[in-house]
Motif scaffolding. Structure first.
Motif, PDB file in Angstrom:
ATOM      1  N   VAL A  64     -17.498  99.900  33.512  1.00 11.55           N
ATOM      2  CA  VAL A  64     -16.709 100.173  32.314  1.00 11.55           C
ATOM      3  C   VAL A  64     -17.129 101.498  31.696  1.00 11.55           C
ATOM      4  O   VAL A  64     -18.318 101.797  31.571  1.00 11.55           O
ATOM      5  N   LYS A  65     -16.141 102.299  31.308  1.00  8.59           N
ATOM      6  CA  LYS A  65     -16.377 103.541  30.591  1.00  8.59           C
ATOM      7  C   LYS A  65     -15.795 103.392  29.181  1.00  8.59           C
ATOM      8  O   LYS A  65     -14.609 103.075  29.025  1.00  8.59           O
ATOM      9  N   ALA A  66     -16.617 103.592  28.160  1.00  6.99           N
ATOM     10  CA  ALA A  66     -16.168 103.557  26.769  1.00  6.99           C
ATOM     11  C   ALA A  66     -15.983 104.977  26.267  1.00  6.99           C
ATOM     12  O   ALA A  66     -16.905 105.792  26.340  1.00  6.99           O
ATOM     13  N   ILE A  67     -14.801 105.280  25.767  1.00  7.93           N
ATOM     14  CA  ILE A  67     -14.498 106.618  25.263  1.00  7.93           C
ATOM     15  C   ILE A  67     -14.357 106.550  23.748  1.00  7.93           C
ATOM     16  O   ILE A  67     -13.503 105.840  23.222  1.00  7.93           O
ATOM     17  N   PHE A  68     -15.210 107.294  23.049  1.00  8.11           N
ATOM     18  CA  PHE A  68     -15.246 107.276  21.590  1.00  8.11           C
ATOM     19  C   PHE A  68     -14.503 108.493  21.027  1.00  8.11           C
ATOM     20  O   PHE A  68     -14.267 109.474  21.743  1.00  8.11           O
ATOM     21  N   PRO A  69     -14.137 108.443  19.737  1.00  3.06           N
ATOM     22  CA  PRO A  69     -13.290 109.498  19.168  1.00  3.06           C
ATOM     23  C   PRO A  69     -13.882 110.897  19.203  1.00  3.06           C
ATOM     24  O   PRO A  69     -13.150 111.873  19.349  1.00  3.06           O
ATOM     25  N   ASP A  70     -15.201 111.032  19.035  1.00  2.00           N
ATOM     26  CA  ASP A  70     -15.769 112.377  18.992  1.00  2.00           C
ATOM     27  C   ASP A  70     -17.109 112.412  19.707  1.00  2.00           C
ATOM     28  O   ASP A  70     -17.739 111.373  19.959  1.00  2.00           O
ATOM     29  N   ALA A  71     -17.545 113.626  20.035  1.00  8.42           N
ATOM     30  CA  ALA A  71     -18.770 113.810  20.806  1.00  8.42           C
ATOM     31  C   ALA A  71     -20.002 113.333  20.042  1.00  8.42           C
ATOM     32  O   ALA A  71     -20.956 112.818  20.638  1.00  8.42           O
ATOM     33  N   GLY A  72     -19.997 113.507  18.714  1.00  8.41           N
ATOM     34  CA  GLY A  72     -21.146 113.096  17.914  1.00  8.41           C
ATOM     35  C   GLY A  72     -21.394 111.604  17.997  1.00  8.41           C
ATOM     36  O   GLY A  72     -22.537 111.156  18.183  1.00  8.41           O
ATOM     37  N   ALA A  73     -20.316 110.813  17.866  1.00 10.39           N
ATOM     38  CA  ALA A  73     -20.452 109.356  17.942  1.00 10.39           C
ATOM     39  C   ALA A  73     -20.905 108.934  19.326  1.00 10.39           C
ATOM     40  O   ALA A  73     -21.785 108.070  19.472  1.00 10.39           O
ATOM     41  N   SER A 124     -13.457 114.559  23.555  1.00  8.81           N
ATOM     42  CA  SER A 124     -13.668 116.002  23.611  1.00  8.81           C
ATOM     43  C   SER A 124     -14.425 116.444  24.866  1.00  8.81           C
ATOM     44  O   SER A 124     -14.581 117.635  25.108  1.00  8.81           O
ATOM     45  N   ASP A 125     -14.878 115.473  25.678  1.00  5.11           N
ATOM     46  CA  ASP A 125     -15.562 115.825  26.925  1.00  5.11           C
ATOM     47  C   ASP A 125     -14.592 116.519  27.875  1.00  5.11           C
ATOM     48  O   ASP A 125     -13.384 116.241  27.878  1.00  5.11           O
ATOM     49  N   ARG A 126     -15.131 117.408  28.677  1.00  2.78           N
ATOM     50  CA  ARG A 126     -14.278 118.119  29.638  1.00  2.78           C
ATOM     51  C   ARG A 126     -13.637 117.154  30.617  1.00  2.78           C
ATOM     52  O   ARG A 126     -12.481 117.309  30.995  1.00  2.78           O
ATOM     53  N   LYS A 127     -14.379 116.117  31.010  1.00  2.00           N
ATOM     54  CA  LYS A 127     -13.855 115.136  31.954  1.00  2.00           C
ATOM     55  C   LYS A 127     -14.321 113.745  31.515  1.00  2.00           C
ATOM     56  O   LYS A 127     -15.312 113.212  32.029  1.00  2.00           O
TER      57      LYS A 127
END
Length: 227
Positions: A43-52, A71-74
């Protein structure tokens, strides 16, 4: 392959309040851990921003899932088998659509949105844009939904129907089933069910009565969730 899981609790709506984000991340961790355990998939969790994402990676060193941000490149890798987007909002809709399209290609992989906020009521958002967002959301199935009401709750767990409950007047902290519906109940449905405008809900209390009871109802549900 496209699912929504949502907890429509007022405490989760005001992320700018002190401590609110920590509570949201803690609840999302419960969901993510359960998903890993039940599916056995990566599982990959994608959060709203890089800081979080960076903060949670640091705090959740024992997590059985990976963390990334929009905001990650990939943000999505080939080895990711299930992708969960945590609280994507209307400002991120293009990124969400891009990832959804990517996951629709070979190999096809599931995309789950946890408490999405892709539809905005902002005056500055045009009618066509709102329609596009709603059309995109229509490609998802709501597999879990819980929404406290002043005197009851709305609940759905796939593949079951949408269920509307009201407080049992004879048993504190218990609920009675008022109605089952095929689709999500709207404001009119709720008014009919709780307002006594339908013969099947004569015993249901008025939605306008005991409005302050919403706080105790939320509290009870939060206790259930935290167990």
């Amino acid at each position: 392959m496209r699912a929504i899981a949502e907890l429509l609790i007022p405490q989760l709506e005001f992320l700018n309040e002190e401590g609110a984000q920590a509570e949201v991340w803690a609840l999302s961790r419960i969901f993510l851990d359960t998903l890993v355990k039940e599916t056995g998939q990566k599982v990959k969790a994608i959060f709203p921003d890089a800081g979080a994402a960076a903060l949670l990676k640091y705090q959740w060193t024992d997590a059985g899932f990976k963390c990334a941000s929009l905001s990650d490149r990939k943000p999505v890798d080939v080895e990711d088998e299930v992708v969960v987007m945590v609280i994507p909002d209307h400002q991120m809709v293009e990124s969400v659509e891009r990832i959804a399209s990517q996951l629709s290609d070979d190999p096809i992989r599931p995309l789950v949105m946890w408490n999405p906020r892709l539809v905005s009521g902002d005056v500055g958002v045009g009618f066509n844009v709102r329609n596009l967002r709603r059309n995109f959301l229509s490609t998802f199935t709501t597999v879990y939904s819980m929404r406290p009401l002043p005197t009851g709750a709305i609940f759905r767990q796939y593949p079951g129907k949408w269920k509307v409950f009201y407080d049992d007047p004879n048993r504190p902290n218990r609920y009675l089933l008022a109605r089952e519906l095929v689709s999500r109940p709207d404001a009119t449905d709720i008014e009919i069910i709780f307002g006594g405008g339908d013969e099947q809900s004569e015993e249901a209390p008025s939605l306008m009565n005991n409005v302050m009871g919403v706080f105790s109802s939320m509290s009870r549900f939060m206790k259930v969730i935290s167990k």
